[in-house]
Enzyme design. Structure first.
Site, PDB file in Angstrom:
ATOM      1  CG  ASP A  13      -0.139  -0.160   2.539  1.00  0.00           C
ATOM      2  OD1 ASP A  13       1.091   0.055   2.544  1.00  0.00           O
ATOM      3  OD2 ASP A  13      -0.764  -0.510   3.560  1.00  0.00           O
ATOM      4  CD  GLU A  66       0.679  -6.778   3.048  1.00  0.00           C
ATOM      5  OE1 GLU A  66       1.471  -7.383   3.794  1.00  0.00           O
ATOM      6  OE2 GLU A  66       0.526  -5.541   3.068  1.00  0.00           O
ATOM      7  CD  GLU A  92      -0.303   4.430   4.754  1.00  0.00           C
ATOM      8  OE1 GLU A  92       0.839   4.777   5.137  1.00  0.00           O
ATOM      9  OE2 GLU A  92      -1.345   5.071   5.075  1.00  0.00           O
ATOM     10  CG  HIS A 124       4.934   4.386  11.477  1.00  0.00           C
ATOM     11  ND1 HIS A 124       4.571   3.138  11.939  1.00  0.00           N
ATOM     12  CD2 HIS A 124       4.603   4.413  10.162  1.00  0.00           C
ATOM     13  CE1 HIS A 124       4.065   2.436  10.947  1.00  0.00           C
ATOM     14  NE2 HIS A 124       4.057   3.179   9.860  1.00  0.00           N
ATOM     15  NE  ARG A 154       1.857  10.937   5.603  1.00  0.00           N
ATOM     16  CZ  ARG A 154       2.419   9.963   4.900  1.00  0.00           C
ATOM     17  NH1 ARG A 154       1.928   8.742   4.979  1.00  0.00           N
ATOM     18  NH2 ARG A 154       3.468  10.205   4.133  1.00  0.00           N
ATOM     19  CG  HIS A 174       9.024   6.625  12.495  1.00  0.00           C
ATOM     20  ND1 HIS A 174       9.167   7.733  11.692  1.00  0.00           N
ATOM     21  CD2 HIS A 174       8.847   5.572  11.655  1.00  0.00           C
ATOM     22  CE1 HIS A 174       9.073   7.362  10.428  1.00  0.00           C
ATOM     23  NE2 HIS A 174       8.885   6.063  10.378  1.00  0.00           N
TER      24      HIS A 174
END
Length: 383
Positions: free
Chosen positions: A97, A119, A133, A212, A214, A245
């Site tokens: 993604d 995937e 994603e 991590h 967003r 991160h």
């Protein structure tokens, strides 16, 4: 000779595509295999390449400070063009993604190469969650010619979207292939960093935390850190280990809120192999990572997922994963329950991993081998 190009750009992609690269390289009589990296991530990507001993044939090195999704997407499509014009691959493999996968799929389509989506079929059907994603995987799915679904649910998602059934192969997830390879390699050579970390932890139980996404930036990370701080103070014999991160929007709240807590160990992101060791060393994992949701059940680790939605519902349904979002109370309550309720912990840690048996890459190679043999027979019959 059938030409294939395997393209990825981030650390998670590299982990999941590395065993596939190795599987195709074992068949030089059938496939000419080349690897391209966009370096959407740079340092973290290089760590994985080094561990799996993969040297890319093409490195676009596109990572820039403060890069926008607009600029990254345009750069990938533009910079992939000369690779397609020089190599002329028959088949292009992308993963999951990422912006790298979506933009590469588009570039491959423009160049008339067949697109294979590893995937495939994961969905939330909410284009804003996770962002970007969810749309990346949906767009890639519309372009792809062949779809390697990790689970039955993912395959069913694709069928609902009118993807031809004969273009879908249920394979399991390649991350389990990578996990098996990695654990074996780490046991033979643990490395200095692992030995040093093991000495720091002593005999204490460990809660591993990663974050991590967003959608968790801002207030989400503040709530997460608040919960971790309370857990640490109430459980002084537990070590919370948090590889932080590199994104400043993660670094700032984590270091400010958790930096002075004695039994919270904030460390730099670990190389892949060291992180796998740390996962295996942990008692509980708290994360917003998709890949960890897939890996941890194979290690017998209960996972609390700090997201409101997941495109990996299989683990939730089997009970190896519990969704807690960024709600401080939920994070605290579920963590304490797992630490204190032995029966609940034992049930979660003993459940079956729904994401595969470590043979996904072999199934993908076999699929393309069969496609190649059929194409060759057709060509011979029409000459």
């Amino acid at each position: 000779m059938t030409k294939i190009l395997i393209v990825f750009g981030t650390r998670p992609e590299a982990i999941k595509m590395a065993p596939l690269v190795k599987a195709f390289l074992k068949e030089p009589g059938i496939f000419e295999t080349r690897v391209a990296v966009t370096a959407q991530h740079r340092e973290m990507l290089d760590q994985v390449l080094d561990f799996f001993e993969i040297v890319p044939d093409y490195d676009l090195n596109l990572m820039k400070p403060n890069q926008t999704l607009h600029g990254l997407t345009a750069a990938i499509i533009t910079e992939m063009q000369p690779i397609f014009e020089e190599y002329h691959p028959d088949h292009v493999f992308v993963h999951g993604d990422t912006t790298t996968s979506m933009a590469t799929a588009m570039a491959a389509f423009y160049s008339s190469a067949k697109v294979h989506h590893i995937e495939a079929g994961l969905r939330t059907w909410n284009k804003q969650s996770p962002f970007p994603e969810e749309m990346n995987r949906q767009v890639t799915g519309r372009i792809a010619d062949y779809h390697y679904a990790p689970t039955k649910r993912a395959k069913e998602n694709l069928i609902k979207e009118n993807i031809p059934v004969d273009s879908i192969v249920q394979t399991g997830n390649t991350v389990i292939d990578a996990l098996h390879y990695s654990i074996e390699k780490i046991e033979k050579d643990p490395g200095n960093e692992v030995q040093n970390l093991d000495a720091q932890l002593g005999g204490k139980e460990v809660i591993l935390v990663t974050g991590h996404r967003r959608e968790n930036h801002g207030q989400g990370f503040k709530r997460i850190c608040k919960a971790l701080k309370v857990i640490a103070r109430e459980q002084p014999d537990i070590f919370i280990v948090y590889p932080v991160h590199l994104n400043p929007k993660v670094q700032e709240p984590v270091n400010r809120i958790l930096g002075e807590v004695s039994n919270i160990l904030l460390i730099d992101p670990l190389p892949y192999q060291d992180f796998i060791w740390l996962m295996n060393r942990s008692k509980i994992i708290i994360t917003d990572s998709g890949g960890i949701q897939e890996e941890a059940p194979s290690l017998g680790k209960p996972v609390l997922v700090m997201r409101e939605t997941t495109e990996r519902p299989e683990a939730v349904e089997t009970g190896t994963v519990v969704m807690v979002g960024t709600d401080s109370k939920k994070i605290y309550t579920e963590t304490i329950n797992l630490l204190t309720d032995t029966e609940k912990f034992d049930i979660m840690s003993a459940l079956h991993n729904p994401y595969g048996d470590g043979q996904a890459c072999n199934r993908i190679v076999d699929h393309l081998t069969n496609l190649t043999e059929k194409a060759n027979k057709f060509t011979e019959a029409t000459v």
